[in-house]
Write a protein that holds these residues in place. Structure first.
Motif, short mmCIF file in Angstrom:
data_model
loop_
_atom_site.label_atom_id
_atom_site.label_comp_id
_atom_site.label_asym_id
_atom_site.label_seq_id
_atom_site.Cartn_x
_atom_site.Cartn_y
_atom_site.Cartn_z
N MET A 1 -86.94 -21.27 133.42
CA MET A 1 -85.46 -20.82 132.79
C MET A 1 -84.37 -20.56 133.43
N PHE A 2 -84.81 -19.35 134.05
CA PHE A 2 -83.40 -19.42 134.20
C PHE A 2 -82.55 -19.91 135.87
N GLN A 3 -83.44 -20.65 136.16
CA GLN A 3 -83.08 -21.54 137.57
C GLN A 3 -81.43 -22.37 137.48
N ASN A 4 -80.47 -21.67 137.91
CA ASN A 4 -78.85 -22.19 137.92
C ASN A 4 -78.42 -21.34 136.63
N LYS A 5 -78.84 -20.99 136.27
CA LYS A 5 -77.67 -19.53 135.54
C LYS A 5 -77.39 -18.76 136.29
N ARG A 6 -76.41 -18.75 135.95
CA ARG A 6 -74.90 -17.71 136.82
C ARG A 6 -74.58 -16.96 135.58
N VAL A 7 -74.58 -15.09 136.05
CA VAL A 7 -74.58 -13.87 134.80
C VAL A 7 -73.45 -13.16 136.18
N LEU A 8 -72.20 -13.03 134.99
CA LEU A 8 -71.49 -11.92 135.95
C LEU A 8 -71.02 -10.55 135.43
N ILE A 9 -71.96 -9.72 136.17
CA ILE A 9 -71.72 -8.26 135.97
C ILE A 9 -70.97 -7.04 136.26
N ALA A 10 -69.47 -7.24 135.11
CA ALA A 10 -68.76 -6.09 135.15
C ALA A 10 -69.16 -4.63 135.27
N ILE A 11 -68.69 -3.67 135.73
CA ILE A 11 -69.18 -2.15 135.76
C ILE A 11 -67.46 -1.44 135.55
N GLY A 12 -67.84 -0.76 134.34
CA GLY A 12 -67.18 0.14 133.57
C GLY A 12 -67.07 1.85 134.37
N GLY A 13 -66.54 2.32 134.77
CA GLY A 13 -66.24 4.57 135.07
C GLY A 13 -67.59 4.34 134.15
N GLY A 14 -68.71 5.10 134.18
CA GLY A 14 -68.94 5.96 133.68
C GLY A 14 -70.43 6.34 134.68
N ILE A 15 -71.13 7.14 134.00
CA ILE A 15 -72.97 7.97 134.38
C ILE A 15 -73.70 6.81 134.30
N ALA A 16 -73.31 5.61 133.27
CA ALA A 16 -74.43 5.04 133.08
C ALA A 16 -74.25 4.11 134.22
N ALA A 17 -73.59 4.19 135.00
CA ALA A 17 -73.28 2.96 136.14
C ALA A 17 -74.92 2.69 136.73
N TYR A 18 -74.99 3.55 136.77
CA TYR A 18 -76.00 3.84 137.57
C TYR A 18 -77.78 3.09 137.36
N LYS A 19 -78.28 3.23 136.00
CA LYS A 19 -78.49 1.93 135.56
C LYS A 19 -78.42 0.63 135.50
N ILE A 20 -77.29 -0.13 136.02
CA ILE A 20 -77.21 -1.33 136.46
C ILE A 20 -77.78 -2.30 137.27
N CYS A 21 -78.35 -0.90 138.65
CA CYS A 21 -78.70 -1.49 139.49
C CYS A 21 -80.60 -2.33 139.00
N GLU A 22 -80.91 -1.60 138.16
CA GLU A 22 -82.00 -2.15 137.61
C GLU A 22 -82.17 -3.81 137.07
N VAL A 23 -81.04 -3.57 136.61
CA VAL A 23 -80.25 -5.10 135.47
C VAL A 23 -80.33 -5.73 136.81
N VAL A 24 -79.43 -5.99 137.50
CA VAL A 24 -79.57 -6.39 138.91
C VAL A 24 -80.42 -7.00 139.54
N SER A 25 -81.22 -6.80 139.81
CA SER A 25 -82.64 -6.28 140.16
C SER A 25 -83.26 -7.04 139.28
N THR A 26 -83.41 -6.70 138.44
CA THR A 26 -84.40 -7.53 137.91
C THR A 26 -84.26 -9.52 137.46
N LEU A 27 -82.99 -9.17 136.74
CA LEU A 27 -82.21 -10.74 136.62
C LEU A 27 -82.33 -11.46 137.80
N PHE A 28 -82.22 -11.06 139.39
CA PHE A 28 -82.19 -11.63 140.68
C PHE A 28 -83.81 -12.01 140.82
#
Length: 400
Positions: A1-28
């Motif tokens: 379903m997600f092959q060839n789908k492209r997502v750009l993740i833009a990270i702002g300055g906040g402590i919650a930024a650390y949570k985005i590692c899980e998002v990037v890893s899982t989507l990959f």
């Protein structure tokens, strides 16, 4: 379903930024191609190297702003490359810039150079989030149909304040990303009210024993998520479940079929679409004991009586503008009993799904089904995630 789908993740300055590692890893891991932008402030919390390693692409910063790729500006290339942009955490500063069309860094320039949907996951201190000017910027930005806003959660924040402003958790962000990749950002349910039942009801004999079934309510949860992400106002009447109700969904917890019937009938008049995905018990003990029955006192033959026919009552009460969709979980031949239920209950459509096939049915994260309606349509839904099945169901309803 997600092959060839492209997502750009833009990270702002906040402590919650650390949570985005899980998002990037899982989507990959599920096949999405990921690229990442970090603001200067974001780099105070998480490094470009971490995100580059997880995404398998360079992580871009403002230092790369004037870097050309094939003799084209980077923000143009990134904006045209993305099928979806996710901004998480979204800070008050970036929110204000986006609301007024400002572009003074790589992130904001890339957003203005793109036309794809943008998912926003704000995160900030409660007092900051509740400021009138911040809420005004938030509401103004969401008037643009490109932008999809996630609700903030409440709880203990990094500043030790307890209140609203917590960024949505990674699983919620990932699910929303999956929805937007399926729908390409359309809000075909905007202004609609969707009423969904979920889970397996319990009919108690005494405080510790009940008649039930293995339903976990995951299909109803997926339907609620899909409807919410397509713009609907969602009410979810759910039996006991181990999952959390998505932020933005009105949750009505129930236990028994009688309680579910009362809630579904109460919320029926305001609904446009009703999806009865719950696995309601067929019978209940005729008598209930307020105290736990000793094992020796359990009846050899348990007197039973039928529970309310919820879907049948909803069909009798619904108005002509409302759509009522049922589910039929079956073994063996799934079509014949589903067609019988479709016509006998006067449903608009029914989803027949097998519970005796591998990786489908109760408890599974995946499902397969056959969509049947009163016009004679018969559409097979091949094995897929329950979220994808939910979207396919709403796709069918949109085209009816």
């Amino acid at each position: 379903m997600f092959q060839n789908k492209r997502v750009l993740i833009a990270i702002g300055g906040g402590i919650a930024a650390y949570k985005i590692c899980e998002v990037v890893s899982t989507l990959f891991k599920i096949g999405v191609e990921i690229k990442v932008i970090l603001t200067n402030s974001a780099q105070k919390f998480i490094t470009p190297l971490t995100l580059a390693t997880l995404s398998r692409h360079p992580a871009y910063t403002d230092e790369n702003f004037w870097q050309s790729t094939h003799f084209r500006p980077l923000h143009i290339d990134l904006g045209e490359w993305a099928d979806l942009i996710v901004i998480a955490p979204l800070t008050a500063n970036t929110l204000a810039k986006l609301a007024y069309g400002m572009a003074d860094n790589l992130l904001t320039n890339t957003v203005l150079a793109s036309t794809c949907p943008v998912l926003l996951a704000p995160a900030m201190n409660t007092d900051m989030w509740e400021q009138q000017v911040v809420q005004r910027n938030w509401e103004q930005l969401l008037t643009d149909n490109r932008f999809h806003g996630m609700c903030t959660g409440s709880g203990l924040l990094a500043c030790d304040r307890v209140g609203a402003g917590r960024m949505a958790e990674p699983p919620e962000i990932i699910t929303y990303v999956q929805s937007l990749l399926h729908t390409t950002g359309k809000r075909d349910l905007l202004g609609k009210r969707v009423l969904i039942s979920a889970g397996g009801t319990r009919e108690y004999l005494d405080p510790v024993r009940f008649i039930g079934n293995p339903s976990t309510g995951k299909m109803g949860l997926a339907l609620a998520q899909a409807a919410l992400h397509r713009g609907a106002s969602v009410t979810l009447v759910h039996a006991p479940a181990s999952w959390d109700v998505p932020l933005g969904v009105q949750a009505i917890p129930v236990v028994s079929a009688d309680q579910m019937r009362a809630s579904m009938v109460e919320y029926l008049p305001s609904a446009d679409i009703i999806v009865m995905s719950a696995a309601v018990a067929d019978v209940k003990p005729r008598e209930y004991s307020q105290h736990k029955l000793p094992k020796k006192s359990l009846p050899q033959a348990l007197p039973l009586e039928p529970v309310p026919d919820i879907v049948g009552e909803l069909a009798r009460l619904k108005q002509s503008h409302q759509q009522l969709i049922g589910f039929a979980a079956q073994t063996g031949d799934i079509v014949t009993p589903a067609l019988e239920k479709l016509h006998s209950k006067n449903l608009d459509a029914i989803i027949a799904n097998p519970i005796d096939e591998p990786d489908s049915g109760f408890g599974s994260d995946h499902n397969r089904a056959i969509f049947l309606d009163q016009q004679g349509q018969r559409i097979e839904i091949p094995p897929c995630s329950k979220l994808e099945m939910a979207h396919r169901i709403f796709d069918f309803l949109e085209n009816k």
